[in-house]
Design a protein around this motif. Sequence first.
Motif, PDB file in Angstrom:
ATOM      1  N   UNK A   1      75.287  44.326  31.576  1.00 11.63           N
ATOM      2  CA  UNK A   1      74.031  43.695  31.173  1.00 11.63           C
ATOM      3  C   UNK A   1      72.933  43.955  32.205  1.00 11.63           C
ATOM      4  N   UNK A   2      71.706  44.181  31.762  1.00 14.36           N
ATOM      5  CA  UNK A   2      70.579  44.399  32.691  1.00 14.36           C
ATOM      6  C   UNK A   2      70.167  43.092  33.351  1.00 14.36           C
ATOM      7  N   UNK A   3      70.881  42.699  34.394  1.00 18.28           N
ATOM      8  CA  UNK A   3      70.775  41.349  34.939  1.00 18.28           C
ATOM      9  C   UNK A   3      69.862  41.219  36.144  1.00 18.28           C
ATOM     10  N   UNK A   4      69.528  42.334  36.794  1.00 15.00           N
ATOM     11  CA  UNK A   4      68.735  42.309  38.033  1.00 15.00           C
ATOM     12  C   UNK A   4      67.436  43.054  37.775  1.00 15.00           C
ATOM     13  N   UNK A   5      66.304  42.402  38.033  1.00 23.04           N
ATOM     14  CA  UNK A   5      65.023  43.022  37.694  1.00 23.04           C
ATOM     15  C   UNK A   5      64.042  42.898  38.856  1.00 23.04           C
ATOM     16  N   UNK A   6      63.209  43.918  39.003  1.00 23.72           N
ATOM     17  CA  UNK A   6      62.048  43.816  39.886  1.00 23.72           C
ATOM     18  C   UNK A   6      60.764  44.109  39.104  1.00 23.72           C
ATOM     19  N   UNK A   7      60.880  44.187  37.786  1.00 22.75           N
ATOM     20  CA  UNK A   7      59.750  44.309  36.871  1.00 22.75           C
ATOM     21  C   UNK A   7      60.088  43.477  35.642  1.00 22.75           C
ATOM     22  N   UNK A   8      59.091  43.045  34.895  1.00 27.48           N
ATOM     23  CA  UNK A   8      59.393  42.235  33.723  1.00 27.48           C
ATOM     24  C   UNK A   8      60.295  42.978  32.744  1.00 27.48           C
ATOM     25  N   UNK A   9      61.315  42.286  32.272  1.00 27.22           N
ATOM     26  CA  UNK A   9      62.213  42.816  31.256  1.00 27.22           C
ATOM     27  C   UNK A   9      62.149  41.909  30.033  1.00 27.22           C
ATOM     28  N   UNK A  10      62.361  42.501  28.883  1.00 24.52           N
ATOM     29  CA  UNK A  10      62.404  41.737  27.644  1.00 24.52           C
ATOM     30  C   UNK A  10      63.830  41.801  27.121  1.00 24.52           C
ATOM     31  N   UNK A  11      64.591  40.745  27.393  1.00 26.65           N
ATOM     32  CA  UNK A  11      65.981  40.714  26.955  1.00 26.65           C
ATOM     33  C   UNK A  11      66.067  40.331  25.488  1.00 26.65           C
ATOM     34  N   UNK A  12      67.000  40.953  24.790  1.00 22.06           N
ATOM     35  CA  UNK A  12      67.304  40.537  23.434  1.00 22.06           C
ATOM     36  C   UNK A  12      68.258  39.354  23.437  1.00 22.06           C
ATOM     37  N   UNK A  13      68.528  38.764  22.270  1.00 23.07           N
ATOM     38  CA  UNK A  13      69.463  37.637  22.193  1.00 23.07           C
ATOM     39  C   UNK A  13      70.810  37.994  22.822  1.00 23.07           C
ATOM     40  N   UNK A  14      71.320  37.104  23.654  1.00 22.98           N
ATOM     41  CA  UNK A  14      72.567  37.359  24.355  1.00 22.98           C
ATOM     42  C   UNK A  14      72.392  38.069  25.677  1.00 22.98           C
ATOM     43  N   UNK A  15      71.189  38.591  25.940  1.00 20.87           N
ATOM     44  CA  UNK A  15      70.860  39.225  27.221  1.00 20.87           C
ATOM     45  C   UNK A  15      71.683  40.496  27.481  1.00 20.87           C
ATOM     46  N   UNK A  16      72.185  41.130  26.417  1.00 22.49           N
ATOM     47  CA  UNK A  16      73.039  42.305  26.604  1.00 22.49           C
ATOM     48  C   UNK A  16      72.228  43.605  26.736  1.00 22.49           C
TER      49      UNK A  16
END
Length: 372
Positions: free
Chosen positions: A274-289
Amino acid sequence: MATVYRVGPDNDIALKLDRVSFDPRSHRLVIEADGRAYRLAVTGMGEGGWIRLDDAAFAVERVLVAHRDAQLVLAITDAAHASRLATEPLAFHQSFFAPLVDFNAVPLPGFSVAPYVPPAQLAVCTHVYDDPTMLRVWERHYARFVPNEHLYVIDHGSTTPAREVLQPATQLVRLPRGAADQANIAQFCNGFQRFLLTQYRWVIHVDVDELLVPQDGFDAFVARLAADPGPPRIVEPAHATDLVQHPDLEAPVDLSAPLTSQRRFLVPNAEYLKPALVSRPATWGPGFHYAVESFAVVSDPLLWMVHLAKADVGLCVERNRKWLGTPRSATDQVRVDHTHRRGDEGQTREAFLALLAGRSVLQVPGWMRGMF
């Protein structure tokens, strides 16, 4: 020509074909780009030949960002995708793009000549509803990354407030309780992540039963983030596993002691890359997968995601029963499948044993022992 529009108050996606006819009973639609094909789900037809598309997983947007320099075309095939009936250039009306702009992330002119430097390095956040047992494990683990004042817990209306579980310094945001809705909580966490990125250079978001484990150790991992020159991006672990109890060999878990001293088996599970670590805004879908911004996602070869939902039969049954008894929104009932959640202990034991009988089972590596 095929043109994609965003229509209606719910920003549904519609497709208009100029020169060819489409019959949803016998035809299928595919977007093609760079030699790859992406199937589209048709949910209905409107007057005048409008085709309504299901884009619940941001499929169209993800094709656009993955192939931003390619020419996109729409192929119409038979129902089995065996024969191509027509191919049309694909265009996007301006209505499709308007809601995709994150205006809050766009620098406003005249207010600064240089980007604001976040005063802190790393924040970690999660969301929770009536899961005090796993929340204690989460807090204990992530306090090894950062001091507790940089841990954030979003308490979604727990009947036993999370404040009673957490250390005093851990930050808490309490939300009113609504029906469970994966899309809604993802939307909230997307906004909360943006809020944290105004004050932190990096943000980790995970579910309460997910532990990020750096193979080079906690201190080395945090040092790597501090020394990283950029660019801002979204990071997913290169390895993802379930920690699974062998119910015939291992006793019920003692959560006051390290889990890796009580469990020996990991089962790879790619769903938790899962894309769990960010240094820029991310747009997660349902479930954060996944993140819609797939072009900015990179993999960290030293980072593991360990999922704890199967670390103990009794705890798994207890949590599943809670989930199965939780009121869900109408959308969630249609979109989110919870049939894998077993509320029966015997069935859960059998499911664990079946997982451990697979060929991909790993032993917990020596370097991971004692890390959680």
